[in-house]
Design a protein around this motif. Structure first.
Motif, PDB file in Angstrom:
ATOM      1  N   ILE A 195       0.836  -1.205   0.000  1.00 21.32           N
ATOM      2  CA  ILE A 195       0.000   0.000   0.000  1.00 21.32           C
ATOM      3  C   ILE A 195       0.865   1.248   0.000  1.00 21.32           C
ATOM      4  N   MET A 196       1.917   1.246   0.843  1.00 22.14           N
ATOM      5  CA  MET A 196       2.798   2.412   0.914  1.00 22.14           C
ATOM      6  C   MET A 196       3.566   2.601  -0.392  1.00 22.14           C
ATOM      7  N   GLU A 197       3.907   1.499  -1.039  1.00 18.58           N
ATOM      8  CA  GLU A 197       4.605   1.614  -2.329  1.00 18.58           C
ATOM      9  C   GLU A 197       3.701   2.273  -3.366  1.00 18.58           C
ATOM     10  N   PHE A 198       2.447   1.829  -3.423  1.00 17.62           N
ATOM     11  CA  PHE A 198       1.508   2.458  -4.356  1.00 17.62           C
ATOM     12  C   PHE A 198       1.247   3.915  -3.968  1.00 17.62           C
ATOM     13  N   HIS A 199       1.165   4.173  -2.669  1.00 15.66           N
ATOM     14  CA  HIS A 199       0.902   5.541  -2.210  1.00 15.66           C
ATOM     15  C   HIS A 199       2.024   6.485  -2.638  1.00 15.66           C
ATOM     16  N   SER A 200       3.248   6.012  -2.617  1.00 22.93           N
ATOM     17  CA  SER A 200       4.371   6.865  -3.018  1.00 22.93           C
ATOM     18  C   SER A 200       4.307   7.249  -4.492  1.00 22.93           C
ATOM     19  N   ASN A 201       3.567   6.478  -5.291  1.00 21.27           N
ATOM     20  CA  ASN A 201       3.446   6.787  -6.719  1.00 21.27           C
ATOM     21  C   ASN A 201       2.301   7.741  -7.020  1.00 21.27           C
ATOM     22  N   ASN A 202       1.530   8.111  -5.999  1.00 20.16           N
ATOM     23  CA  ASN A 202       0.355   8.954  -6.208  1.00 20.16           C
ATOM     24  C   ASN A 202       0.628  10.425  -5.954  1.00 20.16           C
ATOM     25  N   GLY A 203       1.881  10.803  -5.883  1.00 20.91           N
ATOM     26  CA  GLY A 203       2.221  12.180  -5.538  1.00 20.91           C
ATOM     27  C   GLY A 203       1.602  13.184  -6.484  1.00 20.91           C
ATOM     28  N   GLY A 204       1.123  14.271  -5.914  1.00 21.07           N
ATOM     29  CA  GLY A 204       0.537  15.340  -6.720  1.00 21.07           C
ATOM     30  C   GLY A 204      -0.947  15.234  -6.948  1.00 21.07           C
ATOM     31  N   GLN A 205      -1.554  14.111  -6.571  1.00 22.50           N
ATOM     32  CA  GLN A 205      -2.992  13.952  -6.794  1.00 22.50           C
ATOM     33  C   GLN A 205      -3.779  14.719  -5.743  1.00 22.50           C
ATOM     34  N   THR A 206      -4.750  15.484  -6.200  1.00 24.27           N
ATOM     35  CA  THR A 206      -5.675  16.137  -5.279  1.00 24.27           C
ATOM     36  C   THR A 206      -6.696  15.106  -4.788  1.00 24.27           C
ATOM     37  N   PRO A 207      -7.440  15.414  -3.728  1.00 27.80           N
ATOM     38  CA  PRO A 207      -8.471  14.467  -3.286  1.00 27.80           C
ATOM     39  C   PRO A 207      -9.476  14.129  -4.377  1.00 27.80           C
ATOM     40  N   ALA A 208      -9.859  15.108  -5.176  1.00 27.33           N
ATOM     41  CA  ALA A 208     -10.809  14.838  -6.256  1.00 27.33           C
ATOM     42  C   ALA A 208     -10.201  13.903  -7.295  1.00 27.33           C
ATOM     43  N   GLU A 209      -8.937  14.099  -7.614  1.00 26.45           N
ATOM     44  CA  GLU A 209      -8.267  13.213  -8.570  1.00 26.45           C
ATOM     45  C   GLU A 209      -8.110  11.808  -8.001  1.00 26.45           C
ATOM     46  N   SER A 210      -7.867  11.712  -6.701  1.00 27.67           N
ATOM     47  CA  SER A 210      -7.759  10.394  -6.071  1.00 27.67           C
ATOM     48  C   SER A 210      -9.083   9.653  -6.145  1.00 27.67           C
ATOM     49  N   ASP A 211     -10.189  10.357  -5.919  1.00 28.01           N
ATOM     50  CA  ASP A 211     -11.504   9.729  -6.072  1.00 28.01           C
ATOM     51  C   ASP A 211     -11.685   9.198  -7.479  1.00 28.01           C
ATOM     52  N   TYR A 212     -11.293  10.001  -8.460  1.00 28.30           N
ATOM     53  CA  TYR A 212     -11.444   9.600  -9.861  1.00 28.30           C
ATOM     54  C   TYR A 212     -10.630   8.342 -10.145  1.00 28.30           C
ATOM     55  N   GLN A 213      -9.379   8.318  -9.667  1.00 23.85           N
ATOM     56  CA  GLN A 213      -8.527   7.155  -9.899  1.00 23.85           C
ATOM     57  C   GLN A 213      -9.052   5.924  -9.156  1.00 23.85           C
ATOM     58  N   LEU A 214      -9.593   6.143  -7.962  1.00 27.97           N
ATOM     59  CA  LEU A 214     -10.181   5.039  -7.205  1.00 27.97           C
ATOM     60  C   LEU A 214     -11.324   4.390  -7.984  1.00 27.97           C
TER      61      LEU A 214
END
Length: 1012
Positions: A195-214
Motif C-alpha cells: 500500500i505504501m509503495e503504491f501511495h508513493s506513486n500517487n504524488g501530486g494527486q488532489t483528493p478529487a483526482e484520487s476519487d477519480y482514480q479510485l
C-alpha cells in the motif's frame, strides 16, 4: 365518455425543474402538499458515518424524506442513491411512492442508511465531484466490510488512493501511522508495504483526482457494485444472484459463473420462493427457456425482483415508465414500478442546467493542497448548529422555492457563522478574530493571505469565526461535513449579500474571454503545426523553402502560446476561487500576465512578419506542384480544417488585434487607481506597437487571402490575383435578360465587376459569364424604367446590365460600393489594359437554364446542421452561403468578422426540443461551430449566420430563462443561453456583426491607422 387529457404547461413541455434540483420523482412537477398528521423523527446514517435527524409527517411518502436528504447534502445527482433499512434481518430499499408509516413499523427505532443504489459502468458518467466523492465513500465502506473482494494488488492500489485523498502526498512515517490507526481492508497489515509503495506513486494527486482514480480502478473489478442475494439452482447448489447495469448475474462464491444480458431476458418474475428468468428463444444457446432459482423466502424474491426492475428501468429506459391504470375489480401481479429519473434523464438534466459549484468538506481529510493548485474540497467553515440538527418536511411542503439551492444567482454562501474545527485528538482552541477583509473557507498553498500559522500540524485549515460564536462544547456532535452550507437549521436558505461564490467583476469576465479565445487560438495553431505537418509536411512534394517558412515559424509560436495558456488557466482558477473565492488579492487581475506575455512576444515579431510570407510561399508552391495542390486541397476537406487553410496561417496576426481589444476593454473598465490598470496600460502600449508594425502586411495579406479563396470558388478565370487588385464585395443579384430575372453571383473588385452562375459540377464552383470594367462605368436606379423592384442599371463602355437586389438595403449597399469602386478605378492612370485574362471560351455553351439552383435552402441547412451529413466539396464557403441566402458580404464585413471572433460555452435549444444542450461554440468566418468540449479537435456541426435574423425571445415563446438570444431564418429557429450578462452582451455583439453589415464608409477608413 373519455375525459380529455390535461394540457401540459409550458414549464412541463420544456422539462423545467420548478422545485428541487435533486427531485427523483415526477421531474418538472411540484411535490404534493404534505397531509397533516403527527410528525416523527427519522435517523439517517450518511456515507461518512454521521447521523442526521429529519422531522417529517408519518403520512409523508418516502420521496419527501429522500428529497430532504439530498437537499441536506446539496446533491444534484441523487438518483444514483437510495435509502435502505433492515426489516426482519433483511435489507430493504425505501419505496419512494409509499407512505413511510406503511414501511417503517417503529420509525423512532429504525436507522436508515443513505447508500449508492445504482452503479454506472463508467464513473465519467458521474458529472459532479460531490457524487464521485460519495461513490468513493461507498467503495471504502464496501472494502472495509468485505463486500467488495479482489486480489491483493488491487486492494492495495485502492487503499493507496483512499489514503492519498485523506492525508495527501506520501510521507513514510505519516503514511505508516495512518494505516496503523485506520483499517480499510481485512488483513491490512500483510499488505502495508505494498500500500505504501503504491501511495508513493500517487504524488501530486488532489483528493478529487484520487476519487477519480479510485473509481477508475474499482469499476474493472468483478464485484464492483454487486450485492449478492443467496439462492439455489434446481440441483440445490448454493449460488448467489445479483443485478448490474448489464443484466442479471449469477455467482458461485465470489466468482461470476453466468450473466443474462437485458437484451436476452424476456421476463423476470417470482412465485413464492422461486425466482424465474424467462429468456428469449435462441437456437444457438443450450439454456432452457425459463431458469428457476430458489431463494430464502418470498420476501427475498420480491426484494430482488424489485431491484432488478429498477436497474433495468434506470439504465435501459429513456424516461420514467408510466404508471399502470388501476383495475376496477381484480388485480393481478405487483403494481410496483420504477419511480424517478432514468440515467439518461439525469445526465441530460445536469448537462443542460447551470449549477453553482458549492464546496463541501471531506471527512478526515488531512491533506494540504499542492503548490500552484487549488483544492475544491478542503475543509470549509462549519455552519453553526445545535447539538441535534432537525430537517423538517415543512420546507418541502410550504415553500418549495426555498430548496432551490442550485443554479440560482441570488443564493450565495454564508460563512459568517463558523467555528474552528480541531484535528483528530486535538482540543478545540479558542476562537480567533476574523481578518477584517476576508474570511478563510479554504486553502491555496501560495496565497499571500494564508500564513503558516493558519494550518495546524495535521494540515487542517483553521476556520475563522466571529467572537460571539465560541460557546460550543467539545462534547457537541458536529454536523455532517457533507451538509450544504446554504441551509440553516430550519432548512431555510441562507443568503449573504456581501459575498458571492463566483466573481462578478466585469474584469473577470473579460479575462475569461481571454481564456476561452486563447484555447481556440491554440487549437488553430495545432492545425498548422500538427495536423498539416503530419498530413502534408512530410511529403516529398513539399519544398524545403515552404517547410522552413511555415513550420519553422509556427513551432516556436505554438510553444510560446502553450505556456501562456497554462498561465492564464492558473490565474483564472485562482481568480474564480475554487476554494477561496472571497479572498480579494493579487490573483484577481490579468494585466500582469498579459504584460509578461506581450513582452516575451516581441522577440517573436520576426516570426509573425514571416507569416504573410508563408501565405505567398504556399501559393507559389501549389502553382508549381500539382501533387502539392492536391495534398492541400485534400487536407482542407478534413474535419480538423474547418475553415480555409489560409485563414489558419493568418491567425497569429488576427490574435494580436484580439489582445488589443481585450486590453482596451480592461483599461476602459479599470479606474486609474486600480492595481491592474498600470499593467494593462503598459501591455496595451506594447501590443499597439506590434500591431502598428504589422499593420501594412496585415491589410495586404487579408486581401491576398480573400483573392486566393475566391479563385477556388470560380472557374473560367486564370489570373484573379494580380498586383493592385482589391476585393470589395460579393453577393447575389438578379440579372435581367431575355428570359427574365435570373439569379447570378456578382464579385466586385476595385477595377472590374464579374457576374457568374453556379455550375452543375461536383465541386459546385461558379462559372464566370462576363466581366464589366469599372473604368468609365456609370450607375443609375431603374426601378421605374423596368418595373422591377430595387433594380439599377450598370452602363459600361462596352455593354449595359440591368440587375435587381433582393431588398432596398441590398441595393443601397451595392450602389454605394460600386460608386466607390468606380472612383478607385478612375484614379488609375488611364483605362486598365485587359487586367483580367479569362478563359471564357464559349459563354453561350453554358445555357441560362442549366444554371438553375441545384439544391434547396432546406438541403443546405441540413448539410450545415446535421452531424451525419457532410457538406459537398467547397459547398460551405461564404460564396455558397450568400448564393443560398440571397445576400451579400463586403470586405469590411470580413474585417469585422476577423475582429469579432469569440468562443465559449453556450446552451443551445431547438425550436421544438425540450431541453438545453451544453456546447463549446466558436464564432468565426460568419459561422458558429459547435463542439462538445473545448478539447475536441474538430466541430460536430456548423451554422452559417449570413441571412439569419438575430432577436430576443418574446413572452409567447415560453423561454423563461435569462440571457437567451434567438437566431432564425425561415423555419429554422435556434435559442442560445449564455452564463452571464457580460457574455450575453459579447455574443450579441459578435453575432450582430455577422447578421448586420458594417457601415460602408469604412471601406476606405479601414486603411487608416486602426484597420478594423
Amino acid at each position: 365518455m373519455v375525459e380529455p387529457k390535461p394540457r401540459a404547461s409550458a414549464a412541463q413541455r420544456l422539462e423545467a425543474q420548478e422545485t428541487l434540483g435533486i427531485s427523483t420523482l415526477d421531474p418538472g412537477h411540484r411535490p404534493p402538499i404534505m397531509p397533516p398528521g403527527r410528525h416523527v423523527t427519522i435517523k439517517v446514517r450518511m456515507l461518512d458515518d454521521t447521523e442526521e435527524v429529519f422531522d417529517i409527517s408519518q403520512r409523508a411518502s418516502g420521496k419527501v424524506l429522500f428529497d430532504l436528504v439530498c437537499t441536506h447534502l446539496n446533491l444534484v445527482e441523487g438518483d444514483y442513491f437510495g435509502l435502505e433499512y433492515q426489516d426482519h434481518k433483511m435489507m430493504v430499499w425505501l419505496d419512494l411512492l409509499k407512505p413511510i408509516v406503511k414501511q417503517l413499523r417503529r420509525p423512532k427505532h429504525v436507522v436508515l442508511r443513505f447508500v449508492v443504489k445504482f452503479f454506472p459502468p463508467d464513473h465519467a458518467q458521474l458529472l459532479e465531484e460531490l457524487t464521485r466523492y460519495l461513490f468513493a465513500l461507498q467503495i471504502k465502506h464496501d472494502l472495509a466490510c468485505g463486500r467488495l473482494t479482489c486480489n491483493d494488488s488491487s486492494a492495495a492500489l485502492l487503499v493507496s488512493h483512499i489514503i492519498q485523498s485523506e492525508i495527501g502526498d506520501f510521507e513514510e512515517s505519516q503514511s505508516r501511522q495512518h494505516l496503523l490507526n485506520n483499517s480499510y481492508i481485512p488483513d491490512q497489515m500483510a499488505l502495508m508495504d505494498k500500500i505504501m509503495e503504491f501511495h508513493s506513486n500517487n504524488g501530486g494527486q488532489t483528493p478529487a483526482e484520487s476519487d477519480y482514480q479510485l473509481l477508475e480502478v474499482v469499476r474493472r473489478l468483478e464485484l464492483y457494485g454487486v450485492r449478492l442475494h443467496p439462492a439455489k439452482d434446481r440441483e440445490g447448489s448454493k449460488q448467489s444472484l445479483a443485478v448490474a447495469h448489464t443484466g442479471v448475474l449469477v455467482f458461485q462464491g465470489h466468482t461470476k459463473i453466468n450473466a443474462f444480458n437485458w437484451s436476452n431476458v424476456r421476463k423476470l418474475s417470482f412465485k413464492r420462493k422461486r425466482f424465474l428468468i424467462k429468456l428469449r428463444p435462441d437456437l444457438n444457446s443450450s439454456y432452457q427457456d425459463t431458469l428457476e432459482f430458489l431463494m430464502g423466502s418470498r420476501d427475498c424474491c420480491k426484494v430482488f425482483w424489485k431491484i432488478c426492475v429498477e436497474y433495468h428501468a434506470f439504465f435501459r429506459l429513456f424516461e420514467e415508465p408510466k404508471a399502470r391504470p388501476k383495475p376496477v375489480l381484480f388485480t393481478r401481479g405487483s403494481s410496483f414500478r420504477f419511480s424517478g429519473r432514468t440515467q439518461k434523464q439525469v445526465i441530460d438534466y445536469v448537462k443542460d442546467s447551470e449549477f453553482k459549484k458549492i464546496p463541501f468538506e471531506r471527512r478526515n481529510n488531512l491533506s494540504i493542497p499542492h503548490n500552484n493548485s487549488i483544492s475544491l474540497f478542503n475543509y470549509r467553515a462549519e455552519v453553526d448548529s445545535p447539538p441535534r440538527r432537525h430537517w423538517k418536511e415543512s420546507v418541502n411542503a410550504e415553500d418549495p422555492s426555498a430548496l432551490r439551492i442550485r443554479g440560482s444567482p441570488s443564493i450565495q454562501r454564508n460563512v459568517g457563522h463558523s467555528e474552528d474545527r480541531p484535528g483528530p485528538g486535538a482540543e478545540p482552541g479558542p476562537p480567533r478574530q476574523p481578518h477584517p477583509d476576508h474570511l478563510n473557507t479554504g486553502v491555496v498553498s501560495n496565497s499571500p493571505h494564508l500564513s503558516a500559522s493558519s494550518v495546524n500540524s495535521q494540515g487542517i485549515v483553521n476556520g475563522q469565526m466571529p467572537v460571539e460564536l465560541c460557546g460550543h462544547s467539545p462534547d457537541v456532535r458536529q454536523p455532517s461535513p457533507l451538509t450544504s452550507p446554504l441551509l440553516n437549521d430550519a432548512g431555510i436558505v441562507r443568503t449573504d449579500d456581501e459575498e458571492e461564490r463566483f466573481p462578478t467583476d466585469k474584469a473577470y469576465f473579460i479575462a475569461k474571454e481571454l481564456l476561452t479565445t486563447e484555447r481556440t487560438y491554440l487549437k488553430d495553431l495545432e492545425v498548422v503545426t500538427v495536423s498539416f505537418q503530419d498530413s502534408v509536411g512530410k511529403d516529398e512534394a513539399v519544398p524545403d523553402s515552404l517547410k522552413s517558412t511555415i513550420f519553422t515559424n509556427f513551432a516556436p509560436l505554438y510553444r510560446f502560446q502553450s505556456v501562456f495558456l497554462r498561465e492564464v488557466e492558473q490565474r483564472l482558477a485562482l481568480w474564480e476561487g475554487c476554494s477561496n473565492a472571497h479572498i480579494k488579492g493579487d490573483y484577481q487581475r490579468i494585466g500582469d500576465v498579459m504584460l509578461k506575455h506581450l513582452q516575451g512576444l516581441k522577440p517573436l515579431t520576426a516570426h509573425l512578419q514571416k507569416h504573410s510570407e508563408a501565405l505567398v510561399e504556399l501559393e507559389k508552391a501549389c502553382r508549381g506542384s500539382p501533387r502539392l495542390e492536391v495534398l492541400v486541397r485534400d487536407f482542407e476537406l478534413q474535419k480538423v480544417c474547418y475553415i480555409p487553410l489560409n485563414v489558419f496561417i493568418l491567425r497569429p496576426l488576427h490574435r494580436l488585434m484580439h489582445y488589443k481589444q481585450i486590453l482596451e476593454r480592461l483599461c476602459k473598465h479599470y479606474p486609474p487607481a486600480h492595481v491592474d490598470f498600470r499593467d494593462c496600460r503598459a501591455a496595451l502600449a506594447d501590443v499597439s506597437e506590434v500591431v502598428s508594425q504589422l499593420h501594412g502586411s496585415m491589410i495586404k495579406m487579408e486581401n491576398f487571402q480573400k483573392l486566393l479563396e475566391l479563385m477556388k470558388d470560380l472557374i473560367g478565370i486564370d489570373n484573379l490575383v494580380t498586383p493592385g487588385r482589391e476585393f470589395l464585395r460579393l453577393g447575389c443579384l438578379s440579372k435581367l435578360s431575355g428570359k427574365g430575372l435570373q439569379q447570378r453571383m456578382f464579385f466586385l473588385f476595385n477595377d472590374v465587376l464579374l457576374y457568374t452562375s453556379r455550375g452543375m459540377t461536383a465541386t459546385n464552383q461558379f462559372k464566370v459569364h462576363g466581366q464589366l470594367p469599372l473604368y468609365g462605368m456609370t450607375i443609375r436606379e431603374s426601378e421605374d424604367e423596368w418595373g422591377v423592384p430595387h433594380a439599377f442599371t450598370l452602363v459600361g463602355q462596352r455593354q449595359s446590365v440591368v440587375v435587381a437586389a433582393s431588398s432596398l438595403s441590398e441595393m443601397e449597399k451595392w450602389m454605394e460600393d460600386i460608386n466607390m469602386a468606380i472612383i478607385l478605378a478612375e484614379s488609375i492612370n488611364g483605362p486598365p489594359s485587359d487586367r483580367l485574362a479569362s478563359s471564357l471560351t464559349d459563354n453561350k455553351s453554358l445555357t441560362e437554364d442549366s444554371c438553375a439552383e441545384a439544391e434547396s435552402e432546406d438541403d443546405l441547412m441540413a448539410s450545415r446542421t446535421s452531424l451525419e451529413r457532410q457538406a459537398p466539396h467547397r459547398g460551405n464557403t461564404t460564396v455558397h452561403v450568400c448564393w443560398h441566402r440571397n445576400t451579400s458580404v463586403s470586405m469590411v464585413d470580413f474585417s469585422v468578422a476577423v475582429e469579432n471572433q469569440l468562443s465559449g460555452n453556450l446552451l443551445r435549444k431547438f425550436k421544438n426540443s425540450n431541453g438545453w444542450q451544453k456546447l463549446w461554440v466558436v464564432f468565426t468566418n460568419f459561422s458558429l461551430f459547435f463542439y462538445k468540449t473545448h478539447e475536441d479537435d474538430y466541430p460536430l456541426a456548423s451554422l452559417p449566420l449570413l441571412g439569419y435574423s438575430f432577436t430576443i425571445p418574446t413572452e409567447s415563446e415560453n423561454i423563461h430563462k435569462d440571457y437567451v438570444f434567438k437566431l432564425h431564418f425561415k423555419s429554422h429557429v435556434y435559442y442560445f443561453r449564455s452564463e452571464s450578462e457580460y457574455n450575453f452582451d459579447r455574443w450579441m455583439e459578435v453575432i450582430r456583426s455577422a447578421t448586420v453589415s458594417a457601415s460602408h464608409n469604412r471601406i476606405l477608413s479601414r486603411k487608416e491607422s486602426r484597420p478594423y
